[in-house]
Motif scaffolding. Structure first.
Motif, short mmCIF file in Angstrom:
data_model
loop_
_atom_site.label_atom_id
_atom_site.label_comp_id
_atom_site.label_asym_id
_atom_site.label_seq_id
_atom_site.Cartn_x
_atom_site.Cartn_y
_atom_site.Cartn_z
N SER A 309 -7.72 5.16 -4.26
CA SER A 309 -7.81 3.72 -4.50
C SER A 309 -9.25 3.30 -4.80
CB SER A 309 -7.28 2.96 -3.30
OG SER A 309 -8.26 2.94 -2.30
N VAL A 388 -0.84 4.78 2.12
CA VAL A 388 0.06 4.45 1.02
C VAL A 388 -0.21 3.04 0.52
CG1 VAL A 388 2.48 4.11 0.42
CG2 VAL A 388 1.82 6.06 1.77
N THR A 389 -0.46 2.12 1.46
CA THR A 389 -0.73 0.76 1.04
C THR A 389 -2.02 0.68 0.23
OG1 THR A 389 0.23 0.16 3.14
CG2 THR A 389 -0.70 -1.62 1.85
N ALA A 392 -1.38 1.97 -3.06
CA ALA A 392 -0.53 1.10 -3.86
C ALA A 392 -1.32 -0.01 -4.53
CB ALA A 392 0.56 0.49 -2.99
N TYR A 397 3.15 2.64 -9.38
CA TYR A 397 4.34 2.81 -8.56
C TYR A 397 4.94 4.21 -8.66
CZ TYR A 397 4.08 -2.11 -7.65
OH TYR A 397 3.64 -3.34 -7.23
N ILE A 400 3.23 6.08 -5.94
CA ILE A 400 3.67 5.62 -4.62
C ILE A 400 5.09 6.08 -4.33
CG2 ILE A 400 4.14 3.56 -3.23
CD1 ILE A 400 1.20 4.27 -3.76
N THR A 401 5.94 6.02 -5.36
CA THR A 401 7.32 6.43 -5.13
C THR A 401 7.39 7.91 -4.79
OG1 THR A 401 7.91 4.81 -6.79
CG2 THR A 401 9.63 6.33 -6.11
N ILE B 192 9.09 0.28 -0.12
CA ILE B 192 8.61 -0.02 -1.47
C ILE B 192 8.73 -1.52 -1.73
CG2 ILE B 192 9.00 0.39 -3.92
CD1 ILE B 192 9.91 3.20 -3.17
N LEU B 195 5.94 -3.30 -0.09
CA LEU B 195 4.69 -3.12 -0.84
C LEU B 195 4.67 -4.03 -2.06
CD1 LEU B 195 4.14 0.73 -0.59
CD2 LEU B 195 2.96 -1.08 0.62
#
Lengths: 469, 648
Positions: A309, A388-389, A392, A397, A400-401, B192, B195
Motif C-alpha cells: 500500500s 488486508v484493509t 485494499a 480488488y 484483495i479477493t 469484501i 471493505l
C-alpha cells in the motif's frame, strides 16, 4: 561524542557485551551446569530487551553509515523480545547440549547483524549486516550434530544464501556504478529508472525476496526448516523474517520511490505467487515443521500485501502483524519444540488425541494456530484485517479477493491440525509432556501476546505515530 | 434505562463462559446449569426492562424512535479518518433482538437442565452456551460494521463448538466443520462488502455510514454509485457482498446446505442457534443497513429473489424429509426466506416500509414458535431416542404437554388466527401483494406448503400408529416419561408466547423510519392464506392421521420430483460434484500434470544445463539444491524480462 555514541548504539552494544560475556564464560569454563548458564543468558537477554525502553535518541553515526530513530529502536526491541522467547523455549533442548554457549554466540551474532541491517543507512553497511545475520544461521541449522538432516539443512542454507548474496551484490555494484554513491538518501534521488538501474533493483529485490522466502525464491525454506532444530527453525521463521521486513520498509521501499508503479506491480506478482503457492503446499504437508514453513511463506505474502500500500498505515500494519506473528508462531513452535525434544515426533498425525493427554498444551497450540489462521478474537485476526484493509486502499480488488480467498484456504489447514488435537481419536496419544518452567513462561508470554495485543488498542496507534514520522 | 444495565446484559453470559470454561469441569460441574441459568435470567430481566424503558419512556423524541449510543469509545485509530469503535447501539431492532436472544436463551438454558442432565461435559456445554449468547448479544448491539464482523465470527466459532458438541460422533464433527467452512465462505463476501462500503463511505460507523450513503447530495454516495465494476455500481457490489455474508449465516440458497447437517448438535442448541438467534443474524444485518439498501433497488431485488426462492425450495424439501429435526431445519430456512424477501420488497419510510416492519414482526414471532417446535422435538427425541418419524406415532397420550404446545406452535407457523404467526405472515403477504405479485403468489403457495408439512410432522409424531406406543409406554422399562419439570416449563411459557406474541404492536415500535405505522388486518385479504393453510392441514390430516398407504402412493406417483426433493434437489451432490469433480479434475489434475511434466521437465532441463557447473560441487550436496538454484535464477530472469522488456 562518546556518550552519544553509546546511546545511539545501545542495543548493538548490549548484544556485543553479552557476546563477550559468553565468550569469557566459555574460556573460563567455570559453570558446569547448563541450567544455570541458560538462566543467566535469559536474564541478560531480558536486560537487553529492557534497554530498548530507555535513553531513546535519534541520530546518525559514522558519516551517515548508521542511523537510528525511535521506530528502529522499537523494531530492534521486537527482535530482542522474540529472541528472548526463543531462548526460553530452547531450555529443554539446550539443557543437555554440549555446545550451548556456541549456540548463543552464533545466535547473538546474527541478531547483531540484523541490528546493523536495520540501522544501516548505506548499502555497504546493509550488506555487511545481512551477511553477518545469515552465515552463522547456517552453522546453527547444523546444531543437531548427529542428525544427517540437520547437516543437509545447513549446507542447503549456506549455498542458497550464497546464490542470493551473489546476485544482490551484483545489483548493489550496478547501483553504485550508475549513481556513484551507496548512501540511501542520496541514492533515492539518483535512481531515475534507466534499464540498468531497474535491473539492479530487481537483483536487490530478489535477494530480499530470498530472505523472506517469497515465491519463487522460497525453495530452500522447507528443507532447511525441516532439518534444523526447532529452536533454529523458529528463529529463522520469525526473527530473521521480521528483520528483513523492517529493512524492506525502511530502506528498500524508498529506493523504489521514483518507480512507484513498477514497485507495486512487482509486489503484486510476488504477493499472489507467495500467498497462493505457500498455501497450496502447506495443505499437503504432514511434518509439522514443514507445514509451518509453508504456512509462514503464505504469511509473508500477507505482510507484503500491507507493504504494497506504500502508506504509513500499511507500514504500521506490517509491523503490527509481525509482532502478533512472533507471538503466535512462537506459541506454536514452543509446543512443537517440547513435543519434538521429549518424543522425537514431529508429524501432524502424531498430534491426534493430543488434547486427551495434554489439555493445556493442546489449547496453547490451538490458540496459536487460530491466531495464525486469523480467527477472532485472537490478535492474528486483527493483524490480517489491518494488512488486508491497508492493501485494499489501493483499490485493487483482484489482489484483495485472492488474498481473502487464501485466508479461507489457510483456515482449512490450520483447522485440520486443531481437529487432530481435539477431535481425532487415537489409541496411543503422546504421553503427557513435562515442560520446564522457562518453556511455560515463554508460552505464557506468547498467549498473553496473542490474546492481549488485539485488545490493546493503543499499540497500533503507538506504532503508527512512530511510523508516520 | 441506565447504560450500566445494558452493558451488563452481554457481560453476564461472558462471565459465565469464563467461569465455567476455566473452573467448570473440575469444581462446578454440578452447579453449572444453575449458575448459567440464573445469570441468563438476570440478563433477560435486564433486557426486558431496557425494552420497556426504551419503547415507553426514553426512546422517543418527537414521536420518532431514536438511535442511541449507550457507550462508545475509539478502540483503534486505524487511519487518520477511519477509526474502529466499540460501543453499544440501542434502537428498536437491537432492543427487540436483545429481548428475543436473552429470552430464548433463557428457555433453552432451563430446558437443558433436564435434557442434558448426566452428560459428561455438562459444564462445558453451559460454557459454550454462555459464549454463544455473549457473542450473539454483542453482534446485536454493535455500533459499527467492523464490530459486528468480529462478533459475527465469534458467533460462528461458538456455534461450531456447539454443533460439534458430541464430538465422538463423526457425523457431528463433519457437520460442525461443514457449517463453519460454508459460512466462512459467505463471510468472505461480507468482508469484501465491508471493505467496499468502508472504502466508499470512509467510515465504519453505522450511523455515519448510513448518513453518508443515503444523502443524495453527498459526494460519498455519488462516488460509490459512479464507480462501477462489470457494469454494476460499487455500492451495489458492496451491499450484495454484505448480503452474501448474511445469506451464509441465515442459510439462504445456495449457502443453506450446512443447516440440515447442523442438526447433529444437541436439540436445545438447535432451538437456540437454528431457530431464534444465529440464523436470523443475516436478516438483522440487512435490516441494520436497510436505509442504504433501500436506496439501491438492484441489491434489494437480489435480497427479494434469493429470499423467495429459498422459502419455496425449503418448503418443498421439508415435505419429504423423515428426520423431524431436518423438517424443522428446512422450515426455519423457509421462514427466514420469508423475512428476507419481505425486507426486499420494502422501501424506506411510512407505508412503503410495511415489508420492513413485517419482517421484523415475523422475526419476533418466529423466534418463539420455532424454538418451541425445536424444544418439543427435543422432548420427543428424549423419549423415543430416535429422530425418525417412523419410530414415533401415537405419542399424544404419553406426552400431553408436549403434544398441546407442539400443536400450538404448528398452528402458529401455519398462520391460523389468532396464533402469532398469522399476524406477522399477514403483514408480509400484504407487503408482497402491494409491491410484487409474483412474490406474493410464491409466498402464498409456500404458506400452504408450510401448513401441510408442519401438520404432516405433527400427525406423524402424535397420531398415526395408535396402538403400539400407547401400550408400550406403560410397559417399557427404558421409558422415562415426558421429561423433567424443567423441560416442561419452557414449553408452556413458549406456548403462551406463541399464542400471544402476535398481539404485540410491533408496527408502532419497529418501522423503517422510527415513526409508528398504521396497520390493519383486512379480513378479505386474509381469506386466501388462511384457507390455503387450512387446506394444507386437512390434506395432512387425510394423509397422516392414521397410518395408511396413501402417502407412499402419492410419493410414487410424483416419481422423480419426490425423489429429487427427498434428496434435497441434489444440492449436496452438486457441491460435491463441483468440488470433487470439477475443481479436482479440471483444475487440480491439470495443475498436477503441469507441475509434473512441464514445471519439473523445465526444471530438469535447466538442471541439466547447470549440471555442468554443479558437477564440481556435487559431492557436497544432498537433495536437489541445484534445482533450487536454477529456480532462483529463473525467477530473477522472469522478473527482469517482465519488468524491463515487457513493462517498459
Amino acid at each position: 561524542m562518546n556518550s552519544e555514541f553509546l546511546i545511539l548504539m545501545k542495543q548493538e552494544m548490549g548484544v556485543t557485551l553479552i557476546l563477550f560475556i559468553l565468550l569469557f564464560l566459555k574460556i573460563w569454563d567455570g559453570i558446569k551446569e547448563n541450567g544455570i548458564l541458560l538462566h543467566l543468558i535469559n536474564v541478560l537477554l531480558l536486560l537487553n530487551f529492557l534497554l530498548g525502553f530507555v535513553l531513546n535518541q535519534n541520530g546518525e553515526l559514522f558519516n551517515g553509515m548508521f542511523a537510528t530513530n525511535s521506530l528502529r529502536v522499537m523494531e530492534k526491541s521486537v527482535l530482542n523480545l522474540g529472541t528472548l522467547i526463543i531462548s526460553l523455549q530452547a531450555y529443554d533442548y539446550l539443557k543437555s547440549h554440549k555446545h550451548l554457549l556456541e549456540f548463543f554466540m552464533l545466535l547473538l551474532s546474527t541478531l547483531l547483524g540484523m541490528f546493523f541491517m536495520i540501522s544501516s543507512n548505506n548499502l555497504l553497511m546493509f550488506y555487511l549486516g545481512i551477511e553477518l545475520s545469515s552465515i552463522p544461521l547456517a552453522a546453527m541449522a547444523n546444531f543437531d550434530m548427529d542428525k544427517i538432516k540437520s547437516s543437509e539443512a545447513a549446507v542447503k542454507m549456506i549455498l542458497s544464501s550464497a546464490f542470493a548474496s551473489a546476485l544482490m551484490l551484483f545489483g548493489i555494484s550496478f547501483l553504485y556504478g550508475t549513481s556513484g554513491t551507496l548512501n540511501f538518501q542520496e541514492l533515492v534521488s539518483l535512481i531515475t529508472g534507466s534499464p540498468l538501474q531497474v535491473f539492479a533493483l530487481l537483483l536487490v529485490f530478489s535477494g530480499f525476496a530470498f530472505k523472506l522466502s517469497a515465491v519463487p525464491f522460497h525453495l530452500w525454506t522447507a528443507d532447511v526448516y525441516e532439518g534444523a532444530p526447532v529452536a533454529v527453525t523458529s528463529y529463522l521463521s520469525v526473527i530473521s523474517k521480521a528483520a528483513i521486513v523492517f529493512v524492506t520498509l525502511s530502506s528498500l521501499a524508498p529506493l523504489f520511490s521514483h518507480l512507484n508503479e513498477m514497485w507495486y506491480h512487482l509486489l503484486f506478482v510476488t504477493i499472489i505467487l507467495t500467498i497462493t503457492l505457500g498455501n497450496i503446499f502447506a495443505i499437503r504437508q504432514d511434518n509439522i515443521k514443514r507445514f509451518l514453513a509453508f504456512s509462514s511463506i503464505s504469511q509473508v505474502g500477507f505482510i507484503l500485501l500491507g507493504i504494497s500500500s506504500g502508506t504509513a498505515t500499511g507500514a504500521t500494519s506490517a509491523i503490527y502483524f509481525l509482532v502478533v506473528y512472533i507471538f503466535s508462531n512462537l506459541g506454536a513452535f514452543g509446543v512443537i519444540a517440547l513435543l519434538s525434544s521429549q518424543t522425537g515426533k514431529e508429524n501432524i498425525s502424531d498430534l491426534k488425541g493430543f488434547y486427551q493427554t495434554n489439555p493445556l498444551m493442546g489449547w496453547v497450540l490451538a490458540i496459536s494456530l487460530f491466531s495464525l489462521g486469523g480467527i477472532p478474537p485472537t490478535a492474528g485476526f486483527f493483524g490480517k484485517m489491518f494488512l488486508v484493509t491497508a492493501g485494499a486502499a489501493k483499490g485493487n480488488y483482484v489482489l484483495i479477493t485472492i488474498a481473502a480467498l487464501n485466508m479461507v484456504i489457510s483456515l482449512y489447514y490450520y483447522l485440520r491440525v486443531v481437529k487432530a488435537i481435539f477431535m481425532d481419536k487415537n489409541e496411543t496419544p503422546v504421553e503427557p509432556l513435562r515442560g520446564s518452567l522457562s518453556l511455560r513462561l515463554a508460552l505464557l508470554i506468547c498467549m498473553i501476546g496473542v490474546v492481549g495485543t488485539g485488545f490493546a488498542g493503543g499499540f497500533f496507534e503507538h506504532i503508527y505515530q512512530l511510523a508516520a514520522k | 434505562m441506565s447504560s450500566l444495565n445494558i452493558v451488563l446484559i452481554p457481560l453476564l453470559p461472558l462471565a459465565v463462559f469464563l467461569l465455567l470454561g476455566l473452573f467448570g469441569r473440575k469444581y462446578l460441574s454440578k452447579f453449572a446449569g444453575v449458575i448459567a441459568t440464573f445469570s441468563v435470567a438476570v440478563a433477560a430481566f435486564l433486557s426486558l426492562s431496557t425494552a420497556y424503558s426504551y419503547f415507553f419512556i426514553t426512546g422517543k423524541t418527537e414521536g420518532v424512535y431514536q438511535k442511541l449510543e449507550v457507550m462508545k469509545f475509539t478502540w483503534l485509530q486505524f487511519a487518520p479518518n477511519i477509526s474502529i469503535d466499540m460501543g453499544m447501539l440501542i434502537d428498536p431492532i437491537s432492543v427487540m433482538m436483545l429481548v428475543v436472544v436473552t429470552f430464548v436463551s433463557l428457555m433453552v438454558h432451563v430446558f437443558s437442565l433436564g435434557y442434558m442432565k448426566g452428560e459428561a461435559r455438562y459444564a462445558t456445554y453451559y460454557a459454550y452456551l454462555g459464549l454463544f449468547t455473549f457473542s450473539m448479544l454483542g453482534l446485536v448491539l454493535s455500533t459499527n460494521i467492523f464490530q459486528i464482523y468480529m462478533f459475527w465470527e465469534l458467533v460462528g466459532v461458538s456455534s461450531f463448538l456447539l454443533i460439534g458438541y458430541y464430538f465422538e460422533k463423526p457425523s457431528a464433527v463433519a457437520a460442525s466443520k461443514k457449517a463453519f467452512i460454508v459460512t466462512r465462505f459467505a463471510d468472505l463476501g461480507f468482508l469484501i462488502g465491508i471493505l467496499i462500503l468502508g472504502f466508499n463511505a470512509e467510515t465504519l460507523d453505522f450511523g455515519t455510514l448510513i448518513q453518508r450513503l443515503t444523502d443524495p447530495t453527498s459526494t460519498y454516495l455519488q462516488g460509490s454509485v459512479a464507480s462501477s465494476f462489470l457494469g454494476i455500481s460499487s455500492l451495489t457490489w458492496g451491499l450484495v457482498m454484505v448480503f452474501l455474508g448474511g445469506a451464509g449465516k441465515s442459510a439462504m440458497f445456495p449457502f443453506h446446505i450446512w443447516l440440515p447437517d447442523a442438526m447433529e448438535g444437541p436439540t436445545p442448541v438447535s432451538a437456540l442457534i437454528h431457530a431464534a438467534t444465529m440464523v436470523v443474524a443475516g436478516v438483522y444485518l440487512v435490516a441494520r443497513l436497510f436505509p442504504v439498501f433501500s436506496f439501491d433497488v438492484a441489491a434489494l431485488d437480489v435480497v427479494t429473489y434469493v429470499g423467495a426462492f429459498s422459502a419455496i425450495l425449503a418448503a418443498v424439501i421439508a415435505c419429504t424429509q423423515t428426520d423431524i429435526k431436518r423438517v424443522l431445519a428446512y422450515s426455519t430456512m423457509s421462514q427466514i426466506g420469508y423475512m428476507m424477501f419481505s425486507l426486499g420488497v420494502s422501501r424506506y419510510g411510512g407505508e412503503h416500509g410495511l415489508g420492513y416492519m413485517a419482517s421484523m414482526f415475523h422475526l419476533f414471532t418466529h423466534a418463539f414458535f420455532k424454538s418451541l417446535l425445536f424444544l418439543g422435538a427435543g422432548a420427543v427425541i428424549h423419549m423415543v431416542h430416535s429422530n425418525e418419524m417412523s419410530d414415533m406415532g401415537g405419542l399424544r397420550k404419553s406426552m400431553p404437554i408436549t403434544h398441546i404446545t407442539f400443536l400450538i406452535a404448528c398452528l402458529a407457523i401455519a398462520g391460523v388466527p389468532p396464533f402469532a404467526g398469522f399476524f406477522s405472515k399477514e403483514e408480509i403477504l400484504l407487503a408482497a401483494f402491494h409491491s410484487n405479485k409474483l412474490i406474493y403468489v410464491l409466498a402464498l403457495f409456500t404458506s400452504g406448503l408450510t401448513a401441510f408439512y408442519m401438520f404432516r410432522l405433527y400427525f406423524s409424531i402424535f397420531w398415526s400408529k395408535e396402538t403400539q406406543h400407547t401400550t408400550d409406554a406403560h410397559h417399557d422399562e427404558h421409558d422415562h416419561g415426558e421429561g423433567t419439570l424443567s423441560m416442561k416449563i419452557p414449553l408452556i411459557i413458549l406456548g403462551i408466547c406463541a399464542i400471544s406474541s402476535g398481539f404485540v404492536p410491533i408496527a408502532s415500535w419497529i418501522t423503517s423510519d422510527g415513526l409508528p405505522l398504521e396497520t390493519h388486518i383486512d379480513m378479505a385479504f386474509s381469506v386466501a392464506p388462511v384457507a390455503l393453510g387450512l387446506g394444507g392441514i386437512l390434506l395432512a390430516l387425510f394423509l397422516y392421521k392414521k397410518a395408511n398407504p396413501r402417502p407412499d402412493t402419492i410419493a410414487t406417483s410424483m416419481g422423480g420430483f419426490y425423489r429429487a426433493a427427498h434428496r434435497k434437489f441434489y444440492m449436496d451432490e452438486l457441491y460435491l460434484f463441483i468440488t470433487k469433480k470439477i475443481i479436482i479434475k479440471l483444475v487440480g489434475r491439470p495443475a498436477a500434470w503441469i507441475d509434473k511434466n512441464i514445471v519439473d521437465g523445465f526444471m530438469n532441463f535447466i538442471a541439466a544445463v547447470t549440471a555442468l557447473f554443479s558437477e564440481l560441487i556435487k559431492g557436497l550436496q544432498s537433495g536437489k539444491l541445484q534445482q533450487y538454484a536454477a529456480y532462483y535464477f529463473a525467477g530473477v530472469l522472469c522478473f527482469v524480462l517482465l519488468f524491463i522488456y515487457l513493462w517498459h
